[in-house]
Design a protein around this motif. Sequence first.
Motif, PDB file in Angstrom:
ATOM      1  N   ILE A   1       1.065  -1.044  -0.042  1.00  0.00           N
ATOM      2  CA  ILE A   1      -0.005  -0.136  -0.148  1.00  0.00           C
ATOM      3  C   ILE A   1       0.702   1.354   0.162  1.00  0.00           C
ATOM      4  O   ILE A   1       1.744   1.447   0.885  1.00  0.00           O
ATOM      5  CB  ILE A   1      -0.911   0.195   1.235  1.00  0.00           C
ATOM      6  N   MET A   2       0.716   1.871  -1.099  1.00  0.00           N
ATOM      7  CA  MET A   2       1.525   3.166  -1.262  1.00  0.00           C
ATOM      8  C   MET A   2       0.672   4.507  -0.617  1.00  0.00           C
ATOM      9  O   MET A   2      -0.374   4.689  -0.658  1.00  0.00           O
ATOM     10  CB  MET A   2       1.833   3.493  -2.711  1.00  0.00           C
TER      11      MET A   2
ATOM     12  N   ALA B   1       2.413   4.779  -9.160  1.00  0.00           N
ATOM     13  CA  ALA B   1       2.256   3.782  -8.271  1.00  0.00           C
ATOM     14  C   ALA B   1       1.437   2.552  -8.785  1.00  0.00           C
ATOM     15  O   ALA B   1       1.603   1.359  -8.797  1.00  0.00           O
ATOM     16  CB  ALA B   1       1.465   4.178  -6.774  1.00  0.00           C
ATOM     17  N   GLY B   2       0.361   2.957  -9.888  1.00  0.00           N
ATOM     18  CA  GLY B   2      -0.460   1.973 -10.397  1.00  0.00           C
ATOM     19  C   GLY B   2       0.251   1.145 -11.222  1.00  0.00           C
ATOM     20  O   GLY B   2       0.196  -0.040 -11.629  1.00  0.00           O
ATOM     21  N   GLU B   3       1.155   2.187 -12.166  1.00  0.00           N
ATOM     22  CA  GLU B   3       1.919   1.365 -13.268  1.00  0.00           C
ATOM     23  C   GLU B   3       2.865   0.483 -12.551  1.00  0.00           C
ATOM     24  O   GLU B   3       3.464  -0.626 -13.219  1.00  0.00           O
ATOM     25  CB  GLU B   3       2.770   2.245 -14.086  1.00  0.00           C
ATOM     26  N   ALA B   4       3.158   0.687 -11.369  1.00  0.00           N
ATOM     27  CA  ALA B   4       4.551  -0.068 -10.611  1.00  0.00           C
ATOM     28  C   ALA B   4       3.720  -1.246  -9.762  1.00  0.00           C
ATOM     29  O   ALA B   4       4.220  -1.977  -9.082  1.00  0.00           O
ATOM     30  CB  ALA B   4       5.235   0.683  -9.738  1.00  0.00           C
TER      31      ALA B   4
ATOM     32  N   ALA C   1      -2.694  -0.647  -3.459  1.00  0.00           N
ATOM     33  CA  ALA C   1      -3.289   0.246  -3.200  1.00  0.00           C
ATOM     34  C   ALA C   1      -2.822   1.520  -2.933  1.00  0.00           C
ATOM     35  O   ALA C   1      -1.609   1.477  -2.940  1.00  0.00           O
ATOM     36  CB  ALA C   1      -4.292   0.024  -1.872  1.00  0.00           C
ATOM     37  N   PHE C   2      -3.394   2.866  -3.174  1.00  0.00           N
ATOM     38  CA  PHE C   2      -2.820   4.180  -3.152  1.00  0.00           C
ATOM     39  C   PHE C   2      -3.844   4.774  -1.968  1.00  0.00           C
ATOM     40  O   PHE C   2      -4.883   5.001  -2.236  1.00  0.00           O
ATOM     41  CB  PHE C   2      -2.705   4.759  -4.390  1.00  0.00           C
ATOM     42  N   LEU C   3      -3.205   5.344  -0.972  1.00  0.00           N
ATOM     43  CA  LEU C   3      -3.832   6.137  -0.040  1.00  0.00           C
ATOM     44  C   LEU C   3      -3.124   7.662   0.188  1.00  0.00           C
ATOM     45  O   LEU C   3      -1.931   7.358   0.276  1.00  0.00           O
ATOM     46  CB  LEU C   3      -3.867   5.284   1.523  1.00  0.00           C
ATOM     47  N   ILE C   4      -4.184   8.558   0.174  1.00  0.00           N
ATOM     48  CA  ILE C   4      -3.860   9.800   0.521  1.00  0.00           C
ATOM     49  C   ILE C   4      -3.493  10.024   1.786  1.00  0.00           C
ATOM     50  O   ILE C   4      -4.175   9.867   2.772  1.00  0.00           O
ATOM     51  CB  ILE C   4      -4.725  10.915  -0.049  1.00  0.00           C
ATOM     52  N   LYS C   5      -2.219  10.719   2.247  1.00  0.00           N
ATOM     53  CA  LYS C   5      -1.945  11.153   3.619  1.00  0.00           C
ATOM     54  C   LYS C   5      -2.701  12.396   4.097  1.00  0.00           C
ATOM     55  O   LYS C   5      -3.030  13.271   3.184  1.00  0.00           O
ATOM     56  CB  LYS C   5      -0.510  11.328   3.707  1.00  0.00           C
TER      57      LYS C   5
ATOM     58  N   TYR D   1     -12.157   0.037  -5.100  1.00  0.00           N
ATOM     59  CA  TYR D   1     -11.886   0.782  -6.272  1.00  0.00           C
ATOM     60  C   TYR D   1     -10.836   0.584  -7.132  1.00  0.00           C
ATOM     61  O   TYR D   1      -9.837   0.112  -6.323  1.00  0.00           O
ATOM     62  CB  TYR D   1     -11.808   2.290  -5.845  1.00  0.00           C
ATOM     63  N   VAL D   2     -10.713   0.834  -8.486  1.00  0.00           N
ATOM     64  CA  VAL D   2      -9.262   0.627  -9.108  1.00  0.00           C
ATOM     65  C   VAL D   2      -9.258   2.000  -9.834  1.00  0.00           C
ATOM     66  O   VAL D   2     -10.099   2.704 -10.141  1.00  0.00           O
ATOM     67  CB  VAL D   2      -9.401  -0.441 -10.275  1.00  0.00           C
ATOM     68  N   THR D   3      -8.132   2.464  -9.986  1.00  0.00           N
ATOM     69  CA  THR D   3      -7.729   3.818 -10.341  1.00  0.00           C
ATOM     70  C   THR D   3      -7.475   3.657 -12.137  1.00  0.00           C
ATOM     71  O   THR D   3      -6.907   2.529 -12.623  1.00  0.00           O
ATOM     72  CB  THR D   3      -6.385   4.433  -9.955  1.00  0.00           C
ATOM     73  N   LYS D   4      -7.770   4.703 -12.986  1.00  0.00           N
ATOM     74  CA  LYS D   4      -7.605   4.727 -14.156  1.00  0.00           C
ATOM     75  C   LYS D   4      -6.147   5.349 -14.558  1.00  0.00           C
ATOM     76  O   LYS D   4      -5.801   6.215 -13.726  1.00  0.00           O
ATOM     77  CB  LYS D   4      -8.623   5.618 -15.031  1.00  0.00           C
TER      78      LYS D   4
END
Length: 691
Positions: free
Chosen positions: A274-275, A287-290, A294-298, A440-443
């Motif tokens: 989780i980034m 981050a998605g390409e890598a 999941a990606f969370l906003i601080k 959810y998934v990011t575009k």
Amino acid sequence: LDFSKIEAGRLELENAEFRLGDILKNLTDLFTEKVSEKGIELIISVADGVPAHLVGDSLRLSQLLINLTNNAMKFTDRGEVVIRVSLITRKGDRVRLRFEVADSGIGIDRAVLPTLFSSFSQADSSTTRRYGGTGLGLAICKQLVELMGGEIGVESESDKGSTFYFTAELGICGPQEPGVDRPSPEWVRNLKVLVVDNNDTSREVYTEVLRSFAGQIASCGSGEAALRELVAAADSEAPFHLVLMDWRMPGMDGITTLEKIRGTEGLSHLPVIIMTAFGREAVRHRAGEASADAFLIKPVKPSLLFDTILGIFGPENGPENGRKKRSPSDPCEYVEKIQGSRLLLVEDNLINQQVTTEMLQSAGVIVDTADNGVDALRAIQAARYDGLLMDIQMPEMDGYEATRIIRNEPRFQNLPIIAMTAHALKGDMEKCIEAGMNDYVTKPVQSERLFAALARWVTPSGSPDLPAATAEDPAGEVDFPNRLPGIDLPAALTRIKRKGLFRKLLLEFVDRHSDTAREIRTALNTGHPDHALRLIHNLKGVAGNFSATHLYAAALALESTLRKGDTEAASTRLPAFEAALDRVLKGANRLRDTAERDSREAAEPIPNEKGADLSEIAGLSAKLARLLEDHDFAAEEVFEQLRKRLMQSKARDLTPDLEAHINALDFEGGVGVLKKIAHRLHVSLNLNGNG
């Protein structure tokens, strides 16, 4: 005005219910951009026992925190600003809380501290002072705190930062826990987690949060140290299940570390990663390409982190001692779990719709489509689906509203809904969860991440043995270049595997977006920034799906500037966007000659062919007509099978007309042409009794 009201004794505090989490969320929303610009950390820590639901004046409490946080930001150029909330006492339905705003900024001379909360007082009273202000802010804070039955103070010295604190008496109501207010599954309590963040306070806060519901927690301050920890744990046969990793770190940043973890041979089991980062869409995209899970906003809410962990592993599945490493030739281990499922794809952008449909059909998923939330509501009333993929930003009705309406019907309470979003605003995932979405998934959507999300939530109700789709390439073995200007071709073809379809979509992109840059410039020049924003957002999504990386970045920069309302700055960014778009358009246009040549070759009679098989044409035509009536994009594949046969029949001259209607998504017109073809060839379409 506040000061004069307080001085006159006319300021009265409200006494209403509120959520502490809402105040802290609004606070971080307000300062996220400033934190990102200054390159400092904003950290929020809520101690155990602090009630989530309070009674008091939320507006004045917010005013206090905003004022103190703004001061901390102003005087801090590196390091961190930390907001802490802790419980002092609790008696019945009343609590006394302590709020702290600490920074690592320039600090304050001790000689100034006694007068700091006086009216019109400045820590730096010189005429050449660097920082502005009236000197009223802290005086107002002092008066407000006293009205709340508390006291305010400061601890500071020059060059060592400052800590402003105040106490307040408040009522309590509702659920008492501010973070994770439900029991953890057994596997979560056994979870082994590595926290990777170069900021000491961030590591402490995340470790404290994770210990409230997870098991063994370790931490380190760099990407290099993280790699050593992961390899050592794997060697000891006690691997980490989860890595919570910050993006911005000196040396190896989070994304570089993530890529090295994925490529490290010494790891027999890969952890979930989780980034975390402050709100930057470009970072989320990278981050998605890598392959971040999941990606969370601080700053990250404890409940959101908990929900994300449950969502990644599945509510009841658990980590099963980590995930086995996958080879590049086998990019997805989730396809078997979703084969045979029937999904409704809700997406307003037609090219993105086709790309995602292709991706899903390649995994053996049955896909229906809807162009917006209104159409989605109609579709789920007419058919049974195993899950929904829901775009967020759509005309007529967006994904949030559609999901709320769906969840209001008891029979759809457990229907899996997965958001697809290109947004990067603070709290996007929270909005998705609050609206009733499961995940959810990011575009631009990566197939592995999409299939993983579906596998977590979707259970096929149809035949689980349905094989993955093996549709023919619509143009056969097409002549395709090794490079296309402006497009990362290998990355694009991992998303859209059939070259013929990719070529077709690229040419549609050229036809639809040749004038987009001019339309955007006209919209900006005539005072219609909202229209320009819609055009940019639409194009950005398609550019991401095509892996047109420079165009995506230019569109992202232009969109971000416009969202801030800075049309002048947007105009200066427009030339770079126009150049990137022009490069992609010119490169894609080179494919037009090969497409036309393939079409001519398809029209040539096959040697020794004795004529078209009318029974085969009749079967394919009837199938195509039914798909067109259902507005099903699988019609394109059936048409490609039918076209070669039609070109050797007496209906050869009608074939280009049929193709034009299908390419324009004029399905009713396509059915009309099919009826003409059937009439000429004396075959039946068997449509509603009308051949």
